[in-house]
Design a protein around this motif. Sequence first.
Motif, PDB file in Angstrom:
ATOM      1  N   SER A 119      36.729  44.997  64.485  1.00 11.05           N
ATOM      2  CA  SER A 119      36.716  44.932  63.029  1.00 11.05           C
ATOM      3  C   SER A 119      38.001  44.539  62.196  1.00 11.05           C
ATOM      4  N   THR A 120      38.596  43.774  62.916  1.00 13.17           N
ATOM      5  CA  THR A 120      39.989  43.443  62.344  1.00 13.17           C
ATOM      6  C   THR A 120      39.895  42.245  61.154  1.00 13.17           C
ATOM      7  N   THR A 132      34.625  47.960  57.622  1.00 16.45           N
ATOM      8  CA  THR A 132      35.990  47.642  57.353  1.00 16.45           C
ATOM      9  C   THR A 132      36.444  46.422  58.248  1.00 16.45           C
ATOM     10  N   GLY A 133      35.490  45.446  58.520  1.00 19.80           N
ATOM     11  CA  GLY A 133      35.918  44.388  59.371  1.00 19.80           C
ATOM     12  C   GLY A 133      36.588  43.385  58.516  1.00 19.80           C
ATOM     13  N   ALA A 186      41.643  49.300  55.702  1.00 17.63           N
ATOM     14  CA  ALA A 186      41.920  48.130  56.786  1.00 17.63           C
ATOM     15  C   ALA A 186      40.749  47.420  56.903  1.00 17.63           C
ATOM     16  N   THR A 187      40.195  46.946  55.510  1.00 16.84           N
ATOM     17  CA  THR A 187      39.224  45.932  55.503  1.00 16.84           C
ATOM     18  C   THR A 187      39.891  44.637  55.626  1.00 16.84           C
ATOM     19  N   ASN A 227      44.290  46.439  62.807  1.00 13.02           N
ATOM     20  CA  ASN A 227      43.013  45.898  62.846  1.00 13.02           C
ATOM     21  C   ASN A 227      42.641  45.793  61.214  1.00 13.02           C
ATOM     22  N   ASN A 228      43.538  45.263  60.697  1.00  5.26           N
ATOM     23  CA  ASN A 228      43.388  45.133  59.149  1.00  5.26           C
ATOM     24  C   ASN A 228      42.862  43.953  58.672  1.00  5.26           C
TER      25      ASN A 228
HETATM   26  K   LIG Z   1      39.554  44.965  58.857  1.00  2.00           K
END
Ligand SMILES: [K+]
Lengths: 489, 489
Positions: A121-122, A225-226, A319-320, A444-445
């Motif tokens: 979910s980066t 939050t991908g 972290a989306t 993972n942002n």
């Molecule tokens: K993300």
Amino acid sequence: RVREILRGVGFLLHVPGAMALASLPIAWWGGERWGLAGFLITAAVSLGAGQALVWTTRGPLVFYRYQSMLIAAISWLLITLVGAIPIYISAHLSPPAVDAAIQIFRHPANAVFESVSGFTSTGLTVVSAASELPLHIQWWRSLIQWVGGIGVILLLLAVIPAERGAINLYFSEARDEKILPTVKSTVQAIWAIYVGYTLIGILLLWLAGDPLWRAINHAMSAISTGGFTITDDGLASASTAVRLAYTPIMLVGAISFLIHYRMVVERVGPRSLWQLLEVRVFVYVLVLGGLLLWGHRWLVGADTDPVSALVLWVSAITATGVTSVNIATLDNGSLLLMLVGLAMGGMAGSAAGGIKLLRVGLLIKDVVGQLRRLRATPHEVVVLRYNGARITPAEMARLGHTALRLVGVFMLLWLVGVFIMLYWMPDDMRLAYVFFDTASALFNNGLATGVAGPDLDTGAALVLSVLMLLGRLEVFPLLLLVAFFLGRR
Amino acid sequence: RVREILRGVGFLLHVPGAMALASLPIAWWGGERWGLAGFLITAAVSLGAGQALVWTTRGPLVFYRYQSMLIAAISWLLITLVGAIPIYISAHLSPPAVDAAIQIFRHPANAVFESVSGFTSTGLTVVSAASELPLHIQWWRSLIQWVGGIGVILLLLAVIPAERGAINLYFSEARDEKILPTVKSTVQAIWAIYVGYTLIGILLLWLAGDPLWRAINHAMSAISTGGFTITDDGLASASTAVRLAYTPIMLVGAISFLIHYRMVVERVGPRSLWQLLEVRVFVYVLVLGGLLLWGHRWLVGADTDPVSALVLWVSAITATGVTSVNIATLDNGSLLLMLVGLAMGGMAGSAAGGIKLLRVGLLIKDVVGQLRRLRATPHEVVVLRYNGARITPAEMARLGHTALRLVGVFMLLWLVGVFIMLYWMPDDMRLAYVFFDTASALFNNGLATGVAGPDLDTGAALVLSVLMLLGRLEVFPLLLLVAFFLGRR
Ligand SMILES: [K+]
Ligand SMILES: [K+]
């Protein structure tokens, strides 16, 4: 010992197979029958290998912490590789008419990068025009984010019997020290909540004006939050209504699922939740950080639109990583604030990445405790409050230490990552940009200044993939796997 | 309580007065009789105020940790202000012939910046042509570094009776948890060692070809890891022999004075010293880091001279901050390596700044301990080695935590410092440079890309001054002082 690990991996390998089977109707419905092949092959590989491992390793299964971490590490490596299969195959089977956007995945490193970025979910992507991707690939990207955000292990735990030590397996996925999924019903309730929030998210985006297909994909990638989008420019050309609708979905994804469970199932009120350190830190960071970013941008004469500052900040701390602003055009101060937000991330036990706000809160509490201890007279007893209970500074230090150790390891990985990345960068590349995009992978942002984009070199793509996995599993499972293969004590 | 703090501050205020008196002959000998005024006024202010405080606060003096930290914080603030007096006065009294270089100190903020940079042995300077400064100002800059590097409190402890709790006073200066200066003779031995090494350093530089005056000043600033020079370009135009002679002096200054004491007085051999974690980390960081920097510069096609890589790396990790290379011309990778070296710094209990290698070692040990604990079966007892003794991972964690907490606070201050600094920076300033020079202040290093230089704004100079003091005292004394004035529990 190895038998148990292989058995655990076997169970988990079923997950991408099931996901591929569930995706078959999309390729059919989208009129992309040539896309069926990728999903079928993925399902065959995944379910075949998984079943083979399960069959050849019969016997009871007890997950100690060490085995669980190795299982998580190996499974995540394999699952992200399996997740690249449909992308890679569709890139090769796609008819010339839809060739342009998907072309880049003919290179296997790009397909793996996209799959790792999805499952962790980066949201970093090598696609330059996501709107032109085949529908079933758009869907697959959204689906792997949606499952990966909450956790592939959690998906499995909702289905398989709660075997002894399953909780250790769950811990190993960094989703987190708080939910106790020893009872299958708890896990199922969490999944029900997740599905429910996703449906509400789709509705919200659709009401705000998004077409239904975009609303479905964007809600899935926002709640996890991908941050993958099916538009070419993130939210840059989205209306203010859509951007505002996007914000609560991201926030929900960055709130611990234990808290969602307590609110939805146990009906715990806001007053008790406010006792939790992490809830306070979340609210303070959200409000004060958002105001700081907005105020700073106003001070330096940049964009003063509060909605764009809000979306930027929420996108950083949840972290989306979806934005309406080009990160490379930010002034130095805004870039720094975004970097801080990105590193902090959301709550532990949520779908968000980063250091996690709980750890930030523990650090602050610990420093305050140390100051109070230093100020105390020799025989004075210092008492701190944590989640509504009274604890001593020494207990606070113990709580804070695990958190701080991980922060230290993250910082070290970040530095090493940047240093290696520099070998693929042009000489005049701004060091701050490399730091930013490397942090974006590690935490993972998904926000990027452009370092991580369509022009990514193969080597750099692999480095970032490793960092994304390290960040998603919070380092230690993969370190243990390396130690396992090196055979060191 | 306040009485004891004032009494302690009174004692310490004598230090710059004594230093000024000792500097009178230099102004006389240098033919700069107009420079006597500054030293006399400094001595009068310093000794007068100090004696006044001591006289008005008669009574026994017991230093608890809290009082000691407040004494250290207040004294360092006052002493650095007093240290600016001769610089400021000489700038105003200097005859027109020597006006150019010293002119910049007519602005009091610049004089304070230079004094703080000197006493904290940072070595950042606003002077563009140090060779043209009056001799007594060159000397004063070297002297405040020489005393500040080992510690103003240590100077006092060699003279005053070892009162109860004096050890707490010593701790508060961050020079460090290992020497136990409860016995005045230990402190005096350390001073004797320091003087001896300085004399050897002068001899070395003189034999390598430096003129005597330069050898004296540079040896004083190298052994204290201060880094002020009396040349205009650091070591850029120094011969290879001089640069090589400079290196061991810097290294000696970055080695814990407990280790010097053990080697010189107690005649402890290298085999026992190798048992110490910090000694190993020091050697590994020095050798591997140096080779890495050299190899990297060779790979990217930069300067391949091993001596220049050696001086760069030693200058970074010893926190001396003197260089033969323009930092702004380094490639991104070298800049990053230098930044890592600069942040790590030298040994605890040495004259060097930075996080300190002991803390770096504790972090690594702690992570290894955590990995071993994760790999252990439930009933296995994990044992680690630390300084030759056997300890458990839990004990290791306790040791590591204080270290890590400080690292966390340092990182936070660094970020906040950079963010504030940005308001004085032009829009196109490279963020990495601001990070570098801010770290250089916080970690008392003195290497600079040019952000901290003759063009420094008053506001930025004050921010950097505060960071230098925070770094030198390792944060907590000044935090306590702030908390004291805010009156918070
Ligand atoms: K993300
Ligand atoms: K220095």
